[in-house]
Write a protein that holds these residues in place. Structure first.
Motif, PDB file in Angstrom:
ATOM      1  N   ILE A  29       0.710  -1.113  -0.150  1.00 12.63           N
ATOM      2  CA  ILE A  29      -0.130  -0.097   0.168  1.00 12.63           C
ATOM      3  C   ILE A  29       0.861   1.489  -0.026  1.00 12.63           C
ATOM      4  CG2 ILE A  29      -1.556   1.849   1.320  1.00 12.63           C
ATOM      5  CD1 ILE A  29      -3.559  -0.794   0.266  1.00 12.63           C
ATOM      6  N   PHE A  30       1.519   1.373   1.059  1.00 13.27           N
ATOM      7  CA  PHE A  30       3.111   2.502   0.629  1.00 13.27           C
ATOM      8  C   PHE A  30       3.590   2.588  -0.653  1.00 13.27           C
ATOM      9  CE2 PHE A  30       3.516   2.557   5.314  1.00 13.27           C
ATOM     10  CZ  PHE A  30       2.380   3.645   6.005  1.00 13.27           C
ATOM     11  N   GLU A  31       3.612   1.810  -0.895  1.00  9.22           N
ATOM     12  CA  GLU A  31       5.003   1.522  -2.909  1.00  9.22           C
ATOM     13  C   GLU A  31       3.787   1.653  -3.375  1.00  9.22           C
ATOM     14  OE1 GLU A  31       6.261  -2.121  -3.099  1.00  9.22           O
ATOM     15  OE2 GLU A  31       7.962  -1.739  -1.845  1.00  9.22           O
ATOM     16  N   LEU A  32       2.617   1.789  -3.189  1.00 10.85           N
ATOM     17  CA  LEU A  32       1.520   1.267  -4.542  1.00 10.85           C
ATOM     18  C   LEU A  32       0.716   3.222  -4.480  1.00 10.85           C
ATOM     19  CD1 LEU A  32      -0.659   1.166  -6.914  1.00 10.85           C
ATOM     20  CD2 LEU A  32      -1.888   0.388  -4.782  1.00 10.85           C
ATOM     21  N   ALA A  33       1.010   3.517  -3.324  1.00 10.15           N
ATOM     22  CA  ALA A  33       0.563   4.986  -2.651  1.00 10.15           C
ATOM     23  C   ALA A  33       1.802   6.012  -2.876  1.00 10.15           C
ATOM     24  CB  ALA A  33       0.019   5.644  -1.747  1.00 10.15           C
ATOM     25  N   ALA A  34       2.770   5.959  -2.863  1.00  7.81           N
ATOM     26  CA  ALA A  34       4.039   6.897  -2.484  1.00  7.81           C
ATOM     27  C   ALA A  34       3.760   6.447  -4.942  1.00  7.81           C
ATOM     28  CB  ALA A  34       5.181   6.345  -2.337  1.00  7.81           C
ATOM     29  N   GLY A  35       3.737   6.060  -5.123  1.00  3.68           N
ATOM     30  CA  GLY A  35       3.795   5.971  -6.469  1.00  3.68           C
ATOM     31  C   GLY A  35       2.902   6.823  -7.614  1.00  3.68           C
ATOM     32  N   ILE A  36       1.653   6.270  -7.286  1.00  8.55           N
ATOM     33  CA  ILE A  36       0.281   7.348  -7.794  1.00  8.55           C
ATOM     34  C   ILE A  36       1.291   8.358  -7.567  1.00  8.55           C
ATOM     35  CG2 ILE A  36      -2.070   7.536  -6.870  1.00  8.55           C
ATOM     36  CD1 ILE A  36      -1.885   4.503  -6.630  1.00  8.55           C
ATOM     37  N   ALA A  37       1.158   8.593  -5.918  1.00  6.53           N
ATOM     38  CA  ALA A  37       1.339  10.246  -5.198  1.00  6.53           C
ATOM     39  C   ALA A  37       2.508  11.373  -6.193  1.00  6.53           C
ATOM     40  CB  ALA A  37       2.504  10.613  -4.163  1.00  6.53           C
ATOM     41  N   ILE A  38       3.646  10.788  -6.597  1.00  2.00           N
ATOM     42  CA  ILE A  38       4.248  11.217  -7.359  1.00  2.00           C
ATOM     43  C   ILE A  38       4.510  11.162  -8.533  1.00  2.00           C
ATOM     44  CG2 ILE A  38       6.767  10.600  -8.578  1.00  2.00           C
ATOM     45  CD1 ILE A  38       7.251   8.975  -6.530  1.00  2.00           C
ATOM     46  N   ALA A  39       3.809   9.927  -9.096  1.00  5.32           N
ATOM     47  CA  ALA A  39       2.693  10.770 -10.814  1.00  5.32           C
ATOM     48  C   ALA A  39       1.757  11.703 -10.325  1.00  5.32           C
ATOM     49  CB  ALA A  39       1.931   9.119 -10.928  1.00  5.32           C
ATOM     50  N   LEU A  40       0.980  11.704  -9.355  1.00  2.93           N
ATOM     51  CA  LEU A  40      -0.403  12.865  -9.959  1.00  2.93           C
ATOM     52  C   LEU A  40       0.120  13.996  -9.083  1.00  2.93           C
ATOM     53  CD1 LEU A  40      -3.165  10.896  -8.234  1.00  2.93           C
ATOM     54  CD2 LEU A  40      -3.005  11.565 -10.960  1.00  2.93           C
ATOM     55  N   PHE A  41       1.018  14.674  -8.409  1.00  5.10           N
ATOM     56  CA  PHE A  41       1.890  15.572  -7.849  1.00  5.10           C
ATOM     57  C   PHE A  41       3.630  15.516  -7.522  1.00  5.10           C
ATOM     58  CE2 PHE A  41      -1.996  14.035  -5.259  1.00  5.10           C
ATOM     59  CZ  PHE A  41      -2.938  14.353  -4.841  1.00  5.10           C
ATOM     60  N   GLY A  42       3.749  14.828  -8.546  1.00  4.46           N
ATOM     61  CA  GLY A  42       5.215  14.737  -8.968  1.00  4.46           C
ATOM     62  C   GLY A  42       5.776  16.482  -8.622  1.00  4.46           C
ATOM     63  N   SER A  43       5.421  17.007 -10.025  1.00  6.47           N
ATOM     64  CA  SER A  43       6.130  18.719 -10.984  1.00  6.47           C
ATOM     65  C   SER A  43       5.530  19.557  -9.136  1.00  6.47           C
ATOM     66  CB  SER A  43       4.987  19.349 -11.687  1.00  6.47           C
ATOM     67  OG  SER A  43       3.621  19.221 -11.245  1.00  6.47           O
TER      68      SER A  43
END
Length: 165
Positions: A29-43
């Motif tokens: 869950i943490f890895e999935l959430a981190a990947g999604i967070a970077i994809a959505l809010f990375g910039s």
């Protein structure tokens, strides 16, 4: 009647701890959430980082943490696509594997052990390049869990997977 006997054999054979299931599920869950967070809010995260580093260096131009992160973080965001894909795939694989363990499916064990075997060389290389106690502990815990899942008989597990006799 033969079906019930087969289910009893699986229940006896399956010896997964609840702690392992919870550990793999939460980690996924943490890895999935981190990947999604970077994809959505990375910039947006990168802009916030740049603002914070500039502010910190204005206060103290010799700040070690700001200087180190100034060299590391831009590289992470330059390759963020690979990072996002890796985190999402690893997270999903761990969550699915943990769900397989909950439902006492052999493919759950196979998925998690194979994932550990695939990631171990990368973790070892990273550990050799940048020794760190927490990375070492993470590697050892992962290997011990994989060995526990195959009942400390990796040869038997490999022969079952590849149907060797």
């Amino acid at each position: 009647m033969n079906i019930f006997h087969h289910e009893e054999e699986i229940d006896e054979e399956f010896h997964v701890s609840t702690y392992i299931i919870v550990y793999k599920f939460i980690l996924g869950i943490f890895e999935l959430a981190a990947g999604i967070a970077i994809a959505l809010f990375g910039s947006k995260m990168y802009q916030l980082f740049q603002t914070s580093v500039i502010k910190e260096l204005a206060e103290d131009p010799h700040d070690l943490l700001a200087r180190i992160s100034e060299n590391v973080i831009p590289g992470v965001f330059a390759h963020h696509t690979y990072l996002v894909v890796s985190l999402i795939v690893l997270g999903l694989a761990k969550v699915v594997g943990a769900m397989g363990l909950v439902y006492k499916q052999n493919w759950g064990v196979d998925l998690l052990v194979a994932l550990t075997m695939i990631m171990a060389p990368f973790q070892i290389i990273n550990l050799a390049r940048h020794p760190n106690f927490l990375d070492f502990l993470y590697l050892i815990v992962g290997l011990l869990i994989a060995l526990y899942l195959v009942e400390f008989r990796p040869r038997a597990w490999i022969s079952r997977i590849f149907r060797f006799k």
